[in-house]
Design an enzyme around this catalytic site. Sequence first.
Site, PDB file in Angstrom:
ATOM      1  N   CYS A 135       0.843  -1.203   0.000  1.00  0.00           N
ATOM      2  CA  CYS A 135       0.000   0.000   0.000  1.00  0.00           C
ATOM      3  C   CYS A 135       0.873   1.247   0.000  1.00  0.00           C
ATOM      4  CB  CYS A 135      -0.939   0.002   1.199  1.00  0.00           C
ATOM      5  SG  CYS A 135      -2.432  -0.907   0.843  1.00  0.00           S
ATOM      6  N   ASN A 200       0.457  -4.353  -6.222  1.00  0.00           N
ATOM      7  CA  ASN A 200      -0.395  -3.453  -5.463  1.00  0.00           C
ATOM      8  C   ASN A 200      -0.543  -2.168  -6.300  1.00  0.00           C
ATOM      9  OD1 ASN A 200      -1.731  -2.017  -3.291  1.00  0.00           O
ATOM     10  ND2 ASN A 200      -0.891  -3.577  -1.941  1.00  0.00           N
ATOM     11  N   THR A 201      -1.042  -1.117  -5.736  1.00  0.00           N
ATOM     12  CA  THR A 201      -1.367   0.070  -6.530  1.00  0.00           C
ATOM     13  C   THR A 201      -0.146   0.969  -6.786  1.00  0.00           C
ATOM     14  OG1 THR A 201      -2.044   1.106  -4.480  1.00  0.00           O
ATOM     15  CG2 THR A 201      -3.781   0.141  -5.832  1.00  0.00           C
ATOM     16  N   CYS A 342     -10.860   0.288 -46.317  1.00  0.00           N
ATOM     17  CA  CYS A 342     -10.404   1.626 -45.891  1.00  0.00           C
ATOM     18  C   CYS A 342     -11.493   2.668 -46.168  1.00  0.00           C
ATOM     19  CB  CYS A 342      -9.124   1.965 -46.675  1.00  0.00           C
ATOM     20  SG  CYS A 342      -8.563   3.663 -46.437  1.00  0.00           S
TER      21      CYS A 342
END
Length: 429
Positions: A135, A200-201, A342
């Site tokens: 964290c 984790n972040t 296209c």
Amino acid sequence: MADLRINLAGISSPNPFWLASAPPTNSGYQVQRAFEAGWGGAVWKTLGDPILNVSSRFAAISFGGKKVAGFNNIELITDRPLDVNLREIYETKKKFPNHAIVASLMVEPKQEKWHEIVKRVEDVGVDGLELNFGCPHGMAERGMGSASGQVPELVERQTYWVKEVAKTPVIVKLTPNITDITATAEAAVNGGADAISLINTINSLIGVDLDTWNTIPHVAGKGAHGGYCGPAVKPIALNMVAECARSPHINVPISGIGGISNWRDAVEFLLMGATGVQVCTAAMHHGFRIVEDMIEGLNNYLDSKGIAAVNEIIGKSVPKYSDWGNLDLNYQIVARINTDVCINCNKCHIACEDTAHQCIDRRPDASGKSYLKVREEDCVGCNLCSIVCPVEGAIDMIEVKSELPPMTWNERQKALNMTAVCKADLPNY
Ligand SMILES: Cc1cc2nc3c(=O)[nH]c(=O)nc-3n(C[C@H](O)[C@H](O)[C@H](O)COP(=O)(O)O)c2cc1C
């Protein structure tokens, strides 16, 4: 129906889909409903000394019409008393004995603190432990979370302390807020970790309000950096998982986390070496029932490939991931525009002309209109035109057979009798 069961370092679960430690796993009520919905495991919201949270806590990036492309939070670990969480873990495990319940833990970097909490959570029957060294906010300022997770010695020492008393498998959850993820992953392994989980972040600030000049989110006009997750972080997480998976020094199972929103994302992590995956943001965005599509999609994928068990795909792409110096310099692709598909929007021409290799020409056709054509001899195969093209199938990237045998940069340097400068030669590396 393929066999979706996994066993991660001794923790078994009916499928590879676990909820990550976060708001979805905050209580027995939630985890039990998640298991009923089909999740194979849950890493409980991090336990430790209960904290005080702030209001507000979350913010998100919406991009190109997609809500929650990236998600940011300044929430801390559980704010519920430890004995309440322990009672609910015990009840949940009793009701769902075949599902994986892992206790995420975070305490001060002191041996007696780790010993105490490990014994208490193992007493209520968890299947494993996940050490939260990840964290990036709040807890880090108190010497825990990523403050520990950024220092390999602290990761190793604290993992060792946990292993001194742990009877269940120990997963070490790593922070991505570090230069080289393999350094802390190796430290975890040296400390005795049975598995690692990542990521984790990522440190983040979602934005600034142009009228109030407050940060987003803000707490009474003040902001602090948060942790970023959700679809936007998937490429970062996938690379970090792959780097750990291909390292010869990291021989423990990996629980893959970061931006996993559907079965396809999950399969990519499994192919890149994860034994199972954990999900947070996608569950927060869409609810527990997304796991139904994940299970069905994974089953169909395995069936379509004639693969009997999910275990058989774990790590299959790892040998294909290497250093740049091992890539074939003589492999060549070029862009080819399908004029019948296209729509003549010119985006490829602009991208190539302004920012790439000026090899897409506008040519007149017989009817007096014009069409786009790639001068293949000048195309370097960078992919930019096909990336910016808004029409599926309008630009193909085609392999051009080379007359030359495969030759990597490393082989070339060797043939020229030149030693390439490598990371290890850099001063103070
Ligand atoms: C609001 C919130 C709270 C979180 N709390 C924790 C936590 O208590 N412990 C932990 O290890 N990770 C925590 N995380 C991180 C997630 O477990 C996970 O690693 C991260 O969100 C990446 O996964 P995702 O992209 O699927 O969300 C939290 C994430 C969010 C969004």
